[in-house]
Write an enzyme that holds these catalytic residues in place. Sequence first.
Site, PDB file in Angstrom:
ATOM      1  CG  ASP A  44      -2.010  -0.996   1.129  1.00 38.18           C
ATOM      2  OD1 ASP A  44      -2.054  -1.694   0.096  1.00 38.18           O
ATOM      3  OD2 ASP A  44      -2.824  -1.097   2.062  1.00 38.18           O
ATOM      4  CB  ALA A  45       3.917   2.106   1.915  1.00 34.60           C
ATOM      5  CD  GLU A  46       6.805  -1.311  -2.590  1.00 37.71           C
ATOM      6  OE1 GLU A  46       7.993  -1.597  -2.502  1.00 37.71           O
ATOM      7  OE2 GLU A  46       5.920  -2.165  -2.863  1.00 37.71           O
ATOM      8  CE1 TYR A  47      -2.607   1.923  -6.770  1.00 41.08           C
ATOM      9  CE2 TYR A  47      -3.223   3.409  -4.994  1.00 41.08           C
ATOM     10  CZ  TYR A  47      -3.461   2.878  -6.238  1.00 41.08           C
ATOM     11  OH  TYR A  47      -4.533   3.308  -6.963  1.00 41.08           O
ATOM     12  CG  ASP A  48      -0.559   6.265  -0.235  1.00 46.71           C
ATOM     13  OD1 ASP A  48      -1.673   5.947  -0.690  1.00 46.71           O
ATOM     14  OD2 ASP A  48      -0.349   7.188   0.563  1.00 46.71           O
ATOM     15  CD  GLU A 122     -16.935   4.396  12.976  1.00 41.74           C
ATOM     16  OE1 GLU A 122     -17.236   3.300  12.459  1.00 41.74           O
ATOM     17  OE2 GLU A 122     -17.522   5.448  12.718  1.00 41.74           O
ATOM     18  CE  LYS A 124      -8.721   2.249   5.073  1.00 44.29           C
ATOM     19  NZ  LYS A 124      -9.551   1.314   4.377  1.00 44.29           N
ATOM     20  CG  ASP A 126      -8.274  -5.458   4.963  1.00 41.00           C
ATOM     21  OD1 ASP A 126      -8.605  -4.823   3.944  1.00 41.00           O
ATOM     22  OD2 ASP A 126      -7.240  -6.127   5.046  1.00 41.00           O
ATOM     23  NE  ARG A 145     -14.679   2.094  -3.398  1.00 37.79           N
ATOM     24  CZ  ARG A 145     -13.538   2.536  -2.900  1.00 37.79           C
ATOM     25  NH1 ARG A 145     -13.538   3.573  -2.111  1.00 37.79           N
ATOM     26  NH2 ARG A 145     -12.412   1.931  -3.165  1.00 37.79           N
ATOM     27  CE1 TYR A 233     -18.160   2.825   5.963  1.00 35.92           C
ATOM     28  CE2 TYR A 233     -17.276   0.858   7.008  1.00 35.92           C
ATOM     29  CZ  TYR A 233     -17.456   1.634   5.879  1.00 35.92           C
ATOM     30  OH  TYR A 233     -16.948   1.221   4.686  1.00 35.92           O
ATOM     31  CE  LYS A 329      -4.262   1.038   4.771  1.00 35.99           C
ATOM     32  NZ  LYS A 329      -4.468   1.226   3.351  1.00 35.99           N
ATOM     33  CB  CYS A 420      11.907 -27.488 -17.891  1.00 36.42           C
ATOM     34  SG  CYS A 420      10.364 -27.673 -16.982  1.00 36.42           S
ATOM     35  CB  CYS A 423       9.340 -31.495 -19.124  1.00 37.82           C
ATOM     36  SG  CYS A 423       9.676 -29.922 -19.902  1.00 37.82           S
ATOM     37  CB  CYS A 438       9.423 -24.785 -19.602  1.00 38.79           C
ATOM     38  SG  CYS A 438       9.114 -26.398 -20.357  1.00 38.79           S
ATOM     39  CB  CYS A 444       6.111 -28.931 -19.552  1.00 38.78           C
ATOM     40  SG  CYS A 444       6.706 -28.529 -17.903  1.00 38.78           S
TER      41      CYS A 444
HETATM   42  S1  IVH Z   1     -16.316   5.859   6.417  1.00 36.55           S
HETATM   43  C1  IVH Z   1     -15.549   8.190   2.121  1.00 36.55           C
HETATM   44  N1  IVH Z   1     -15.455   4.149   8.154  1.00 36.55           N
HETATM   45  O1  IVH Z   1     -12.243   2.200   3.660  1.00 36.55           O
HETATM   46  C2  IVH Z   1     -15.792   6.839   2.686  1.00 36.55           C
HETATM   47  N2  IVH Z   1     -14.927   3.757   5.885  1.00 36.55           N
HETATM   48  O2  IVH Z   1     -10.097   3.106   1.997  1.00 36.55           O
HETATM   49  C3  IVH Z   1     -16.382   6.973   4.046  1.00 36.55           C
HETATM   50  N3  IVH Z   1     -13.660   1.662   5.497  1.00 36.55           N
HETATM   51  O3  IVH Z   1     -14.300   2.965   0.947  1.00 36.55           O
HETATM   52  C4  IVH Z   1     -16.494   5.710   4.693  1.00 36.55           C
HETATM   53  N4  IVH Z   1     -13.571   1.046   7.584  1.00 36.55           N
HETATM   54  O4  IVH Z   1     -14.974   1.037   2.460  1.00 36.55           O
HETATM   55  C5  IVH Z   1     -15.490   4.485   6.862  1.00 36.55           C
HETATM   56  N5  IVH Z   1     -14.807   2.720   9.823  1.00 36.55           N
HETATM   57  C6  IVH Z   1     -14.834   3.025   8.540  1.00 36.55           C
HETATM   58  C7  IVH Z   1     -14.236   2.214   7.546  1.00 36.55           C
HETATM   59  C8  IVH Z   1     -14.300   2.618   6.222  1.00 36.55           C
HETATM   60  C9  IVH Z   1     -13.256   0.729   6.360  1.00 36.55           C
HETATM   61  C10 IVH Z   1     -13.422   1.567   4.059  1.00 36.55           C
HETATM   62  C11 IVH Z   1     -14.499   2.128   3.171  1.00 36.55           C
HETATM   63  C12 IVH Z   1     -13.778   3.056   2.225  1.00 36.55           C
HETATM   64  C13 IVH Z   1     -12.382   2.556   2.323  1.00 36.55           C
HETATM   65  C14 IVH Z   1     -11.381   3.607   1.923  1.00 36.55           C
END
Ligand code: IVH
Length: 680
Positions: A44-48, A122, A124, A126, A145, A233, A329, A420, A423, A438, A444
């Site tokens: 994620d960090a590299e992407y960012d 709250e 985050k 996954d 989404r 949420y 994160k 290989c 094979c 190969c 193979c």
């Molecule tokens: S609030 C603008 N609360 O993280 C979106 N999102 O990386 C507002 N996510 O698309 C959402 N936990 O799917 C909110 N406690 C939380 C969350 C949360 C996970 C997700 C959400 C969002 C994604 C962004």
Amino acid sequence: MAETQKPEKRPKGKDPAKQAEWLADALRWHNHLYYSKAEPEITDAEYDALMRELEALEAEHPELQSPDSPTVQVGAGLRTDLAKVEHRVPMLSIENAMNEEEARAWFKRLAEDAGDVELICEPKYDGLSCELVYEDGRLSVASTRGDGKVGEDVTPNVKTIKTVPLKLKGKFPKRLEVRGEVYIEKKAFAELNERLEQEGAKTYVNPRNTASGSLRQIDYRKSAARPLSAVWYQVANPEDAGLNSQSESIRALQRWGFLTSADLLKGSPLQVKTLKGVEAVIGLFDVFKAQRHALPFEIDGMVVKVDDHAAQLELGARSKSPRYLLAMKFAPEERETVCEQIEVQVGRTGAITPVAVLVPVKVGGVTVTHASLHNADEIERLGIRPGDTVMVHRAGDVIPKVLRVVKSAGAKPFKFPTHCPRCDSELVKLGEEVVIRCPNHLGCPAQVMGAIVHFSSRTAMNIEGLAEKNVEQLLEAGLIHDPPSLYELPGKRDEMLQLERWGEKKIDNLIEEIEKSRTPILAKFIYALGIRNVGETVAGLIANEVGSIDGLLNATDEQLNEIEGVGPIIAESVIKFLHDEHNRGLIERLRGEVHPKEVKKLVAGEGKFSGMTFVFTGSLTRFTRDEAEVMVRDRGGKASGSVSKKTSYVVAGENAGSKLKKANDLGVKVITEDDFLAML
Ligand code: IVH
């Protein structure tokens, strides 16, 4: 649809246009790996870091930003076979802070813009985000989404999640839009994998991908069979419900009957309550970090929200994320272990991949035993040798990766094999490719097995019960030899009964699965063929264009190149595949067994724009590019992504760039958005 091909090497020099183009391509590629293939290659960090670099370049050179830049678009590709749902309020994403310094910078800006406001934190989650719409208190639509504007209709699937209220309790607005996350608890995930393993089926990689795949099933009964959970949420239309803050929203959600973060965290040291100031938030983040593994579900950070709705509105949004939210994160966990040896594996396309065999180590809650070393260059870059002590992490929190050698064992350097390991064919390197292969595709055993496993995989023909071990047994017994031969298995019951660990029930199940796979959608059939560079998304695009197996067999290079999202490299590899005699033979044999449903072409061939091709470029003001293209197709025309002599009209919006130039060079007619509207 964005092109999804692995970008070439990064261009040298400082030309901003070239750098921006490369960054955009790279980000699209990584989006594709993450969302469509669920196999991220970078963290994620590299992407960012890539994303930020592109954002900075575009800020400095606004003319470089196209409407489909990854800095503007949010998230995932859509499945072509689920109905689409438009989100009334776009589903945006959240700005990330990857470390404390970035978090502090965000708080500094917040304090300048909004003062010392109340915040609420709250987990985050996954999982994957989901929107529920209630009309007159009843659940009417549930959607994913998608790209943020349009998602997929997963209503019947969501209804199978036990904690989702079908009817609201108490007093509620006429229309209510609720957002949250669908996920799988760690324990349920482990149990599911244990069961699959016992059945000899392929296990899942992680809970998030499993939740995503499970929710996006076409058959809701499949979703029902998966242990999905959900937490809610956000109220997307708080004004309709008379809500003034996030904390009020959480309490209202609870009254209506939803599970919220407040419910999930009950009994843990974490609590959902308002607080103020950066120090308090960072302190709480440390508690989240410490509690992370004790929670029954996976989280990848903490979301900080400005509590008050008026303040949220005041703060506004950037192109992809509201300013009132920050996702802090967790840093990916790194662990030390020993690389016992370096093995080479042979993939289904013959690609030879060196793999580090590791002394098992737990990283982020998962035991890691192997990590791909990709190619000889990577081995050299890392300087890794058997016996070395190494640091590993999980890229994107999923794929194990060796980061660096911390202590050398002084063994001899690894020598890349010339033949290989399966094979013994001499290995080859094709043209510019980094990959060593190969060439023995038909003989193979590793490649034959790979082709069969891919053909029957969940995202292809979906024949459950054909995980590697089972395929290997069937191959060794000579009962199968290529994908079409799977369809002879129903006639080979007695032979199968002779195999170790194969009983009546297992055979019945497999035969039922094989029979069920006879009428796939065309996209899955094309994907199952295992054509190089043709992933799920691209297979869907090709299916829409060719419509049937016949259409596929007769497809031309030109026709494939015209498909938006299919570039010359993909087109070439499809054509190469189709021109190969052996492959044509396979398709011929398969079509005696399976009958993909034909796809009605989007192009009606009749209507105002019949026979015309449109290319849209620059930013349009009245509609999105997608909408404009749909309008063209609805009228029987074609919409293409690239200008050629055959283009009838180029519709140029603001800041049109290279396509406009090409149109002028080729003498293609260029019209404005207003001209286009008039034509409609
Ligand atoms: S609030 C603008 N609360 O993280 C979106 N999102 O990386 C507002 N996510 O698309 C959402 N936990 O799917 C909110 N406690 C939380 C969350 C949360 C996970 C997700 C959400 C969002 C994604 C962004």
